[in-house]
Design a protein around this motif. Structure first.
Motif, mmCIF file in Angstrom:
data_model
loop_
_atom_site.group_PDB
_atom_site.id
_atom_site.type_symbol
_atom_site.label_atom_id
_atom_site.label_comp_id
_atom_site.label_asym_id
_atom_site.label_seq_id
_atom_site.Cartn_x
_atom_site.Cartn_y
_atom_site.Cartn_z
ATOM 1 N N VAL A 1 -3.362 57.478 -8.099
ATOM 2 C CA VAL A 1 -2.357 58.180 -8.894
ATOM 3 C C VAL A 1 -0.983 57.717 -8.409
ATOM 4 O O VAL A 1 -0.665 57.808 -7.217
ATOM 5 C CB VAL A 1 -2.454 59.705 -8.764
ATOM 6 N N LEU A 2 -0.173 57.205 -9.322
ATOM 7 C CA LEU A 2 1.197 56.791 -9.047
ATOM 8 C C LEU A 2 2.130 57.921 -9.455
ATOM 9 O O LEU A 2 2.053 58.415 -10.584
ATOM 10 C CB LEU A 2 1.512 55.518 -9.833
ATOM 11 N N TRP A 3 3.021 58.330 -8.549
ATOM 12 C CA TRP A 3 3.936 59.457 -8.783
ATOM 13 C C TRP A 3 5.367 58.939 -8.831
ATOM 14 O O TRP A 3 5.851 58.368 -7.845
ATOM 15 C CB TRP A 3 3.794 60.487 -7.669
ATOM 16 N N LEU A 4 6.058 59.137 -9.961
ATOM 17 C CA LEU A 4 7.417 58.636 -10.140
ATOM 18 C C LEU A 4 8.384 59.794 -10.340
ATOM 19 O O LEU A 4 8.282 60.553 -11.312
ATOM 20 C CB LEU A 4 7.480 57.681 -11.333
ATOM 21 N N HIS A 5 9.333 59.922 -9.418
ATOM 22 C CA HIS A 5 10.287 61.025 -9.434
ATOM 23 C C HIS A 5 11.382 60.807 -10.470
ATOM 24 O O HIS A 5 11.509 59.727 -11.060
ATOM 25 C CB HIS A 5 10.896 61.204 -8.046
ATOM 26 N N GLY A 6 12.188 61.830 -10.659
ATOM 27 C CA GLY A 6 13.313 61.758 -11.577
ATOM 28 C C GLY A 6 14.604 61.381 -10.871
ATOM 29 O O GLY A 6 14.612 60.924 -9.722
ATOM 30 N N SER A 7 15.728 61.580 -11.566
ATOM 31 C CA SER A 7 17.032 61.201 -11.032
ATOM 32 C C SER A 7 17.734 62.423 -10.449
ATOM 33 O O SER A 7 17.215 63.538 -10.461
ATOM 34 C CB SER A 7 17.884 60.572 -12.133
ATOM 35 N N GLY A 8 18.936 62.180 -9.952
ATOM 36 C CA GLY A 8 19.731 63.249 -9.373
ATOM 37 C C GLY A 8 20.246 62.852 -8.008
ATOM 38 O O GLY A 8 19.600 62.086 -7.292
ATOM 39 N N PRO A 9 21.413 63.360 -7.608
ATOM 40 C CA PRO A 9 21.975 63.018 -6.304
ATOM 41 C C PRO A 9 21.102 63.543 -5.170
ATOM 42 O O PRO A 9 20.795 64.728 -5.092
ATOM 43 C CB PRO A 9 23.337 63.715 -6.319
ATOM 44 N N GLY A 10 20.655 62.624 -4.312
ATOM 45 C CA GLY A 10 19.853 63.018 -3.166
ATOM 46 C C GLY A 10 18.376 63.137 -3.425
ATOM 47 O O GLY A 10 17.623 63.564 -2.543
ATOM 48 N N VAL A 11 17.901 62.773 -4.609
ATOM 49 C CA VAL A 11 16.479 62.894 -4.931
ATOM 50 C C VAL A 11 15.683 61.866 -4.135
ATOM 51 O O VAL A 11 16.179 60.803 -3.777
ATOM 52 C CB VAL A 11 16.241 62.704 -6.442
ATOM 53 N N SER A 12 14.418 62.200 -3.855
ATOM 54 C CA SER A 12 13.508 61.267 -3.208
ATOM 55 C C SER A 12 12.089 61.588 -3.642
ATOM 56 O O SER A 12 11.806 62.693 -4.135
ATOM 57 C CB SER A 12 13.612 61.348 -1.684
ATOM 58 N N ALA A 13 11.196 60.631 -3.458
ATOM 59 C CA ALA A 13 9.800 60.852 -3.830
ATOM 60 C C ALA A 13 9.181 61.982 -3.010
ATOM 61 O O ALA A 13 8.445 62.817 -3.529
ATOM 62 C CB ALA A 13 9.005 59.561 -3.641
ATOM 63 N N ARG A 14 9.482 62.011 -1.715
ATOM 64 C CA ARG A 14 8.853 63.020 -0.856
ATOM 65 C C ARG A 14 9.279 64.426 -1.243
ATOM 66 O O ARG A 14 8.456 65.351 -1.286
ATOM 67 C CB ARG A 14 9.173 62.747 0.608
ATOM 68 N N SER A 15 10.567 64.626 -1.543
ATOM 69 C CA SER A 15 11.029 65.959 -1.917
ATOM 70 C C SER A 15 10.395 66.414 -3.227
ATOM 71 O O SER A 15 10.185 67.611 -3.446
ATOM 72 C CB SER A 15 12.557 65.988 -2.028
ATOM 73 N N ASN A 16 10.084 65.473 -4.110
ATOM 74 C CA ASN A 16 9.456 65.812 -5.390
ATOM 75 C C ASN A 16 7.968 66.093 -5.265
ATOM 76 O O ASN A 16 7.447 67.011 -5.900
ATOM 77 C CB ASN A 16 9.651 64.672 -6.383
ATOM 78 N N ASP B 1 10.054 55.857 -3.581
ATOM 79 C CA ASP B 1 11.428 56.068 -4.030
ATOM 80 C C ASP B 1 11.731 54.946 -5.023
ATOM 81 O O ASP B 1 11.561 53.758 -4.704
ATOM 82 C CB ASP B 1 12.413 55.963 -2.864
ATOM 83 N N LEU B 2 12.146 55.296 -6.220
ATOM 84 C CA LEU B 2 12.492 54.280 -7.205
ATOM 85 C C LEU B 2 13.638 53.406 -6.694
ATOM 86 O O LEU B 2 14.437 53.829 -5.843
ATOM 87 C CB LEU B 2 12.894 54.933 -8.530
ATOM 88 N N LEU B 3 13.712 52.208 -7.209
ATOM 89 C CA LEU B 3 14.806 51.303 -6.864
ATOM 90 C C LEU B 3 16.138 52.001 -7.144
ATOM 91 O O LEU B 3 16.351 52.569 -8.224
ATOM 92 C CB LEU B 3 14.701 50.023 -7.696
ATOM 93 N N GLY B 4 17.032 51.987 -6.141
ATOM 94 C CA GLY B 4 18.312 52.658 -6.313
ATOM 95 C C GLY B 4 18.273 54.142 -6.043
ATOM 96 O O GLY B 4 19.214 54.863 -6.386
ATOM 97 N N PHE B 5 17.212 54.613 -5.397
ATOM 98 C CA PHE B 5 17.099 56.017 -5.015
ATOM 99 C C PHE B 5 16.576 56.112 -3.585
ATOM 100 O O PHE B 5 15.817 55.244 -3.112
ATOM 101 C CB PHE B 5 16.146 56.774 -5.941
ATOM 102 N N GLY B 6 16.947 57.185 -2.915
ATOM 103 C CA GLY B 6 16.391 57.482 -1.608
ATOM 104 C C GLY B 6 16.580 56.346 -0.625
ATOM 105 O O GLY B 6 17.658 55.745 -0.503
ATOM 106 N N ASP B 7 15.502 56.003 0.080
ATOM 107 C CA ASP B 7 15.550 54.972 1.100
ATOM 108 C C ASP B 7 15.023 53.622 0.617
ATOM 109 O O ASP B 7 14.772 52.726 1.429
ATOM 110 C CB ASP B 7 14.764 55.424 2.336
ATOM 111 N N SER B 8 14.843 53.472 -0.687
ATOM 112 C CA SER B 8 14.548 52.157 -1.248
ATOM 113 C C SER B 8 15.840 51.340 -1.338
ATOM 114 O O SER B 8 16.936 51.845 -1.080
ATOM 115 C CB SER B 8 13.902 52.287 -2.629
ATOM 116 N N SER B 9 15.701 50.066 -1.686
ATOM 117 C CA SER B 9 16.882 49.204 -1.826
ATOM 118 C C SER B 9 17.821 49.742 -2.900
ATOM 119 O O SER B 9 17.380 50.312 -3.919
ATOM 120 C CB SER B 9 16.454 47.781 -2.193
ATOM 121 N N HIS B 10 19.113 49.531 -2.662
ATOM 122 C CA HIS B 10 20.157 49.897 -3.620
ATOM 123 C C HIS B 10 20.936 48.633 -3.971
ATOM 124 O O HIS B 10 21.949 48.324 -3.345
ATOM 125 C CB HIS B 10 21.097 50.953 -3.020
#
Length: 284
Positions: A29-44, A61-70
């Protein structure tokens, strides 16, 4: 509770900060979070991926979010950046050797999911869209407030923003102030702010999925929405369910945009039931 393993996985020129849980031999199961300031996969997703045995869970963490590459040159606008994010996730699945997966997409993660379903339909099995974006409807005032968070990036502003995402903040107990303060600090990173502002460049075209585009997606889809969602209104999921040919819609009362946090037990039960059903459609 299932343990989580976290690694940075290289995909081309970037890395995706990725959480995994469960047995690699089980269905994925692949889990993809949404947007928002400070969002991350773990918090979701932490409460779900640690409490659903029988699956291999992948939550990046999607590209450009959390601790993934920006990337400094992240394409401007929701549509262009979502397409690059979809490409990065497809590369991640290839690197991990995943040849078939279920997928759960929340909010912007739902839009990324829809793009991937059109690009590589054979890679995906069952699909859950939760509070998904992509319907051709105007943005709500609360979504606009989220987009403009960096006009006043304070802990108080974050606390107020959290209240727009949920139906009832009392579910966080006395910790909501600390959650807001911690998230405001995380969102204050320069790279996170840059990615947010490039994603939501106001001049860029939105990403919409009209009915004719959705009609070609043949996967079995569970569409879930909180009835009191102030970020993306429930009408968005009615649009998706109306045009996706194999979709079922569940609207949950007393829930806002974060169904997976406010009603985690109910969402988990719905997801398990849906993912374990025998397919009613022929192979994609």
């Amino acid at each position: 509770m299932t343990d989580i393993t976290t690694t940075d996985i290289q995909v081309g020129d970037w890395h995706l900060h990725t959480h995994q849980a469960g047995n690699p031999e089980d269905p994925t199961v692949l889990w993809l979070h949404g947007s928002g300031p400070g969002v991350s996969a773990r918090s979701n997703w932490e409460a779900l991926i640690t409490s659903m045995p029988g699956y291999r869970h992948i939550a990046p963490d999607l590209l450009g979010f959390g601790d993934s590459s920006h990337p400094e040159d992240l394409p401007e606008g929701v549509g262009a950046s979502a397409r690059l994010r979809a490409q990065a996730i497809l590369q991640l699945l290839d690197v991990l050797g995943v040849d078939r997966t279920h997928v759960v997409g929340n909010s912007m993660g739902g839009m990324v999911t829809l793009l991937m379903l059109k690009d590589r339909p054979e890679l995906f099995d069952r699909v859950i869209l939760m509070g998904s974006g992509g319907a051709p409807i105007p943005p709500t005032p609360d979504l606009i407030r989220m987009v403009r968070y960096y006009e006043e990036p304070t802990a108080d502003a974050m606390l107020e923003l959290l209240g727009r995402f949920v139906y009832d903040t009392s579910g966080f107990g006395d910790s909501i102030r600390q959650i807001a303060e911690d998230r405001a600090v995380f969102a204050g990173r320069a790279d996170i702010q840059r990615s947010h502002e490039r994603t939501f460049t106001p001049e860029a075209e939105p990403l919409w999925f009209p009915g004719e585009a959705l009609a070609g997606i043949k996967h079995e889809v569970l569409v879930v929405h909180g009835r009191e969602d102030r970020i993306i209104p429930v009408e968005a999921s009615y649009h998706l369910a109306r045009h996706l040919p194999n979709a079922q819609l569940h609207v949950l009362p007393h829930a806002g945009h974060w169904v997976q946090i406010e009603q985690v037990s109910r969402f988990r039960d719905l997801a398990r039931l849906f993912l374990n059903e025998e397919s009613r459609t022929k192979g994609i």
